[in-house]
Structures are given as structure tokens and as C-alpha cells.
Write an enzyme that holds these catalytic residues in place. Structure first.
Site, PDB file in Angstrom:
ATOM      1  N   GLY A 287       0.834  -1.200   0.000  1.00 56.43           N
ATOM      2  CA  GLY A 287       0.000   0.000   0.000  1.00 56.43           C
ATOM      3  C   GLY A 287       0.867   1.249   0.000  1.00 56.43           C
ATOM      4  N   SER A 288       0.401   2.254   0.732  1.00 56.89           N
ATOM      5  CA  SER A 288       0.996   3.587   0.604  1.00 56.89           C
ATOM      6  C   SER A 288       2.446   3.703   1.078  1.00 56.89           C
ATOM      7  CB  SER A 288       0.144   4.601   1.360  1.00 56.89           C
ATOM      8  OG  SER A 288      -1.137   4.638   0.783  1.00 56.89           O
ATOM      9  N   THR A 289       2.941   2.764   1.875  1.00 55.49           N
ATOM     10  CA  THR A 289       4.343   2.873   2.289  1.00 55.49           C
ATOM     11  C   THR A 289       5.267   2.810   1.069  1.00 55.49           C
ATOM     12  OG1 THR A 289       4.308   0.497   2.743  1.00 55.49           O
ATOM     13  CG2 THR A 289       4.102   1.958   4.631  1.00 55.49           C
TER      14      THR A 289
END
Lengths: 572, 111
Positions: A287-289
Site C-alpha cells: 500500500g501507501s508505504t
């Protein structure tokens, strides 16, 4: 007449002597020549004893020398069924000591065999109680048993060894060749009473013990990480959790926690699913990491600068006939805000500007899709497909952390490289190998893998990531008195039934480093399938903050905002 | 001369026999000491494991919270302070002395 009789008697006597000598001689020939080999072997068996001894398995200690695994000689009990007079009585006597049912012991003692194990590797206390008994047909031998005195602490990293002392999982398995002791067969001389005697010329050298290992792990940091992770997994009613703490400058692993835990002293009832080290075996969609790495690549390639303006499309954008959503309806925002607000659309646009080949090159450079080469067994490679297999949406998806599988260890290594000024280090858990006397045989030094981005880019990304904590989605990762850089991630899991992204199952994560200007710790927290508020910023970020604050205090790291005692008193 | 030779011969035989007997005696002694050493090493190992078990951070934290009613410091409760003598001006050369103070336990009066 008398003379002839005397002569006759002399001949008879001589004959008798000759016969006697002849008999003795023939017996001597029989014993010394004809039966020499058999009798010699028989004599050897009677006054020599051959024993097979195994050197103790090496100890494992943390970086401060605190004991994590050690072999202790304990008693194993065997029976000689033919020599046991009363199996029922014997079984009843042994049952409460060995913690084995009496009928089970009785069944073994009634077998038509010359040797049966009744119980192996007893606790020292059991052994002491057993010593008070003396039962015919029951014997005791000493065997090495592996003890893990800290119980479940670090169990997924340490692994465990089997009944015969061989390493089966974790460090025990990976460093088997160093840890195991050498077997040695010794011939001892014994007297008529069976006591051992060492005649002249016989040198006694015991079996060689295995080498000891010193880990990079810090027991206190490991304990803090496990406690906070267990609490978070319990609070969120999550399926599992993982946390890794690295020293970004060296790649040394300070803690590697997995929840749920297990006790390596009692693994027989557990399965591989419980003792698998998810921190390096399990791949997840980050995801956003992943936007952190995409941002670093884009800035390094001068595709964007932190203040480059990006249009947020008011929360909806169509790419390859699919719609990408943002949780906030953003208009024009700076690229730094794209990361701080975790805009999928901003990340997708930047990724598309970067292009397939460059994005793929940086994914590889950060270490995704390949093993970190940590010195632990079972490491997964994750999943990074070749660009020729990418679809029309892949660049956009990968830029926001979809269509890619990473392990927590890969992710924290990549983030640690940014903390380390752009240099990727090889993570490692064993720092020294020592012989039984404590002399260092081998010291493992930090190993640089490669430079991924320039120091200037690393500084720019750090500044952006600090904004995630101060103004973005990661406010709950803040640590009082310290500048924190990090990124939240909330990824939908694939529903195995439908093959599409699930609306209810998520992986919440947070990864970052602290202090941002001089990083001492790089950490990742991954919580699998939290219930309720499943955002990375809500579930994983607080764990980062709590562990970070306590570890920085424990390490004595000066805060970014030093306060005098007077100020502290005023605050209180 | 003959008597002297026999005497010397007997002495040599005695020394040889005495040496053999003494060697066996010392052998038994070594064996007994070895057993003692093994027992002591076993006890030492057991005690090391016991010490390590009892000093585990997990266990101490559990005892502190459950038996002594202590709790880990909450966010912001740990304050790292710089202690500097009054007559010394702030300078980059001065190495700060770090003290860790849990905010809850800061004294209200003079230190």
C-alpha cells in the site's frame, strides 16, 4: 635291582613332568595362538569401555551477552524390561516423576525388548527426584537439552532444535554447522569394579563443544517490541503482526517481533504456521508505504521536486478504464503534500511520469523482488513482475503499493537506506561467532549492498516524510522531543474467493525512522487484518511511537528539542 | 658388591611397582575429580539458565505491573533533560548530561 627301580621311577616322573609340560604347552598354544584373537577381544571388552560423547551445542547470547539459548545436561530414563521385576509397581513409582501415565509406562516395561526409552530430557528438578529412587531395570543417561530461558522472546528468530540436538528452525538451523558440537568416541580403561582408570600414556580430551553466537538483537528492545506488538494485535483483534527494528547505519537487526508468539521450549504441539518467521517469509501488498520509494525515485530522476504542484483530480481519476480514488478530494497540492496526504492519484501520476523502466529499476535497487540475504532461513523474495508482464494500470498501481508483494524486512531495509543517506545495507542478526572459551573466531561487519539514491535526495525524502508525521496521516507516530520521518500504509487484501480486493480485510502498516536528522532506529510495524479502524495511521503508527520513545530513552539518544531540568519542572 | 647389586635391583623393582600403583591411585583420583567437575559444571549451567529465566525483561515487566502496580511510562512522560552547571555558558564544546525523568514523578519542590 634297586638301581633299575630308581631309574624306572625317574623315567616315570620325567614322563609325568613331560606330560604335564606338554599339557601346559598345548593349553598355552591354544590360548595364546589359536584363540588369541577371540580372547584378546574378550579381555578388551572386560577392561575397556567405549563411550560416545557429544560436545555441547553452542550458546546464543544477545548483543550485551544475555543468554538466549543454552544446552544443559539433563537425565533421560530408559528401561530394560527383562530386568524389571514388577512392571506395575515400577510404573506407578515413575509415573508422577516422569509425568507419563502409569499404564503407558507399564506397557513399555512389558515389551519383549532389551531397551526402551521411558522419558527423555527431563527437567533438572525431575532428575533430582529420580535420583532418589533406585529401581532394578531402570537406568539413566545424560543428554544435552536445549533451553531457551527467555521463553517466547525472539522465538521466531532463534528457532529451535530437535530431540537429537539438530537445529530445525531459525538461527538454530541457519548456523547448525557452527553451533553443533563434535561427537567423539573414547576408549576408557576400567578395573574389576568397573571404575575408570587412566593408565600412563592415555591422554583424555573431551568432545569439542559447538561455537557460540552473539546476536545483534538487544533483549530489552526485543521485549519492548514484542510487548507493544502483542498489545496492538490484541486491541485490533488482528490475525497477526510483525515489527522489525534496524540500525539503519549498519543494517544490524535490533529486534524482530512476530505475533502470535510461541515458546521454543515446547514446540511439539505447534505447527509450522505458528513458528514461521512472517517478518521475512510472508509477502504482502504494502500500500501507501511504497510511495516513499516512488517519491525517492522520482526526486532522484528529477521528475518532480518536493514543491512541484500536482493536481489531485478532486479524488477521482480514471486509468486504463479503472477508477483510482483518494480518501480526500484534493485539488492542486505540492508533491510533498501528495506523500503527506497519501494521495493515490498524485502517486499514480508521478509514477506514470517516471515510467515503467525507471520505476522497475528503482524497485530492484531498493531490494524488492530479491532476498535481502539476511542470515536467517526461509526468506521470501516477494513479488515484483518484469515490466513486460505489466498491464496498462501497473505503473499507477505499483506507485501506490498495489500489484507488488514485499516482505516486512524488504520494506524496512529500503526505508533504512533512505535513513542511511541513500545507501542500502545488508541486514544481519549474528555479529560474532565465538569458540567455547569465548575467543572471537569471526566478526561479522556491516555490509554495504549499494547506493540507491543520492544523499540530497535522501534529505529531501526525509523532509517530506517528517511532514507525514507533523501534517499528514502519521500523526500518531510522533515521539515527544524527536523528529520522526515515516509513512503510513493501508492495503486491501485480495479476497481468495473472488480474486478481487476485499472491502473488509486490510494490512495496516507504518514504517519510518527516528531521529529524522540523525537516524538511530528504522522500524516497521505491520498488522494483518485489524478489525474496526484499520488504517495504518491508527493501528500501526502508535506502536511505532510507543516502541520508539522507550527505545530512544533506553539507548540514551538525545532529543531534538533538549529541555533543561527547569523547563521540565515548569512543564510538569 | 653382590649384596649391593641385589639391594639396588630390589629398590628399582620397588620403585617400578610403587610408580604403577601410584599411577592407578592418581587415575582414580582424577576420575573422581572429573565427576565432581562435571557435576559442578552441570549445576553452573542450570543456575545460568535459571538466572537468565528470572532476569528476563518480560518477566520483570510482568512482575512490576501485576505485583507492584507499576505501569510503563505513557507517551510524553519520559523527558530527556540537559543538566548544565549555572556558571557554564552554553557551548558546542560542553557535553550535555542526559537525565531521564518520568513526568509523573518530577518533584514539585527543590531537587
Amino acid at each position: 635291582m634297586t638301581g633299575s627301580f630308581s631309574r624306572g621311577r625317574r623315567y616315570v616322573l620325567l614322563l609325568l613332568f613331560l606330560c604335564g609340560f606338554g599339557l601346559v604347552l598345548s593349553r598355552l598354544v591354544t590360548l595364546q595362538v589359536l584363540q588369541a584373537a577371540d580372547l584378546s577381544a574378550k579381555a578388551d571388552r572386560q577392561h575397556q569401555k567405549t563411550v560416545s560423547l557429544e560436545g555441547a551445542r553452542g550458546t546464543i547470547v544477545d548483543r550485551h551477552g544475555k543468554l538466549l539459548a543454552k544446552n544443559v545436561e539433563v537425565r533421560s530414563v530408559f528401561g530394560v524390561p527383562n530386568a524389571v521385576e514388577n512392571p506395575v509397581k515400577t510404573a506407578r513409582q515413575l509415573s508422577p516423576i516422569l509425568h507419563v501415565r502409569a499404564d503407558e509406562l507399564e506397557r513399555k516395561l512389558r515389551q519383549n525388548r532389551s531397551f526402551v526409552w521411558l522419558a527423555r530430557k527431563l527437567d533438572p528438578e525431575q532428575g533430582r527426584r529420580l535420583d532418589l529412587l533406585s529401581i532394578d531395570g531402570i537406568g539413566v543417561v545424560m543428554e544435552g537439552r536445549r533451553f531457551y530461558p527467555k521463553g517466547p522472546l525472539l522465538a521466531h528468530v532463534l528457532g529451535f532444535s530437535g530431540m537429537d540436538g539438530e537445529g530445525l528452525e531459525g538461527i538454530e538451523h541457519r548456523y547448525e554447522s557452527y553451533l553443533h558440537g563434535e561427537k567423539q568416541t573414547m576408549v576408557l580403561q576400567r578395573d574389576g569394579k568397573g571404575r575408570t582408570v587412566f593408565p600412563k600414556g592415555m591422554t583424555e580430551r573431551g568432545p569439542t563443544p559447538g561455537h557460540g553466537l552473539t546476536l545483534t538483537i538487544d533483549e530489552v528492545i526485543q521485549s519492548l517490541a514484542e510487548r507493544e506488538l502483542e498489545d496492538a494485535v490484541g486491541r485490533a483483534q488482528a490475525k497477526s503482526g510483525t515489527m522489525i527494528v534496524l540500525d539503519p547505519k549498519s543494517g544490524a537487526v535490533l529486534a524482530m517481533a512476530v505475533s502470535p508468539r510461541f515458546d521454543p521450549n515446547a514446540v511439539s504441539a505447534l505447527g509450522p504456521d505458528r513458528w514461521r518467521n512472517r517478518a521475512l517469509t510472508d509477502a504482502y501488498e504494502p500500500g501507501s508505504t511504497m510511495k516513499t520509494m516512488m517519491a525517492a525515485a522520482a526526486i532522484e530522476e528529477r521528475v518532480v521536486r518536493p514543491n512541484t504542484m500536482v493536481f489531485g483530480e478532486h479524488g477521482h481519476m480514471t486509468v486504463a478504464n479503472t477508477v483510482i480514488h483518494d480518501h480526500e478530494r484534493l485539488g492542486w497540492v505540492s508533491f510533498a503534500q501528495v506523500i503527506q496526504k497519501s494521495s493515490n492519484i498524485g502517486a499514480a501520476k508521478t509514477g506514470m511520469a517516471l515510467g515503467e523502466q525507471r520505476l522497475y529499476r528503482y524497485l530492484q535497487a531498493f531490494g524488492f523482488g530479491q532476498r535481502t540475504e539476511i542470515d536467517l532461513p526461509g526468506e521470501g523474495v516477494g513479488l515484483v513482475r518484469n515490466p513486460k508482464d505489466w498491464g496498462r494500470r501497473s505503473v499507477a498501481s505499483i506507485s501506490m503499493g498495489q500489484e507488488i508483494g514485499v516482505t516486512p524486512l524488504q520494506m524496512v531495509s529500503a526505508v533504512a537506506s533512505i535513513a542511511n543517506g541513500g545507501v542500502l545495507m545488508k541486514p544481519y542478526v549474528v555479529s560474532e561467532i565465538r569458540d567455547a572459551d569465548g575467543h572471537i573466531l569471526r566478526r561479522i561487519s556491516p555490509q554495504v549492498k549499494r547506493r540507491v539514491i543520492s544523499p540530497e535526495t535522501a534529505r529531501s525524502v526525509t523532509k517530506i516524510l517528517e511532514g507525514v508525521i507533523t501534517d499528514g496521516t502519521g500523526t500518531k507516530a510522533a515521539i515527544h522531543g524527536f523528529r520522526v520521518a515515516g509513512k503510513t500504509g493501508t492495503a486491501q487484501k485480495i479476497d481468495p474467493r473472488t480474486g478481487t480486493y476485499s472491502a473488509t480485510r486490510f494490512v495496516a502498516s507504518f514504517t519510518g525512522y527516528v531521529p529524522a536528522d540523525s537516524p538511530q532506529l528504522a522500524m516497521i510495524v505491520v498488522i494483518d487484518e485489524p478489525q474496526g479502524d484499520a488504517w495504518g495511521g491508527a493501528v500501526a503508527a502508535p506502536v511505532f511511537s510507543r516502541v520508539g520513545e522507550q527505545v530512544l530513552s533506553y539507548l540514551g539518544v538525545p532529543s531534538n528539542e533538549p529541555v533543561t531540568l527547569a523547563m521540565a519542572l515548569r512543564k510538569s | 658388591m653382590k649384596t649391593f647389586t641385589v639391594f639396588v635391583g630390589l629398590c628399582l623393582v620397588f620403585v617400578f611397582v610403587w610408580e604403577r600403583v601410584d599411577m592407578v591411585r592418581v587415575g582414580y583420583q582424577i576420575e573422581r575429580l572429573k565427576r565432581d567437575k562435571t557435576m559442578l559444571e552441570r549445576q553452573r549451567d542450570e543456575l545460568r539458565v535459571k538466572f537468565s529465566t528470572l532476569s528476563a525483561s518480560d518477566r520483570i515487566a510482568k512482575l512490576a505491573t501485576e505485583k507492584l502496580g507499576m505501569s510503563p511510562p505513557q507517551q510524553g512522560q519520559i523527558i530527556v533533560v540537559q543538566s548544565r552547571p549555572r556558571n557554564v555558558r552554553p557551548s558546542s564544546d560542553v557535553v550535555p548530561v542526559e537525565l531521564k525523568v518520568a513526568r509523573n514523578y518530577l518533584p514539585t519542590g527543590r531537587l
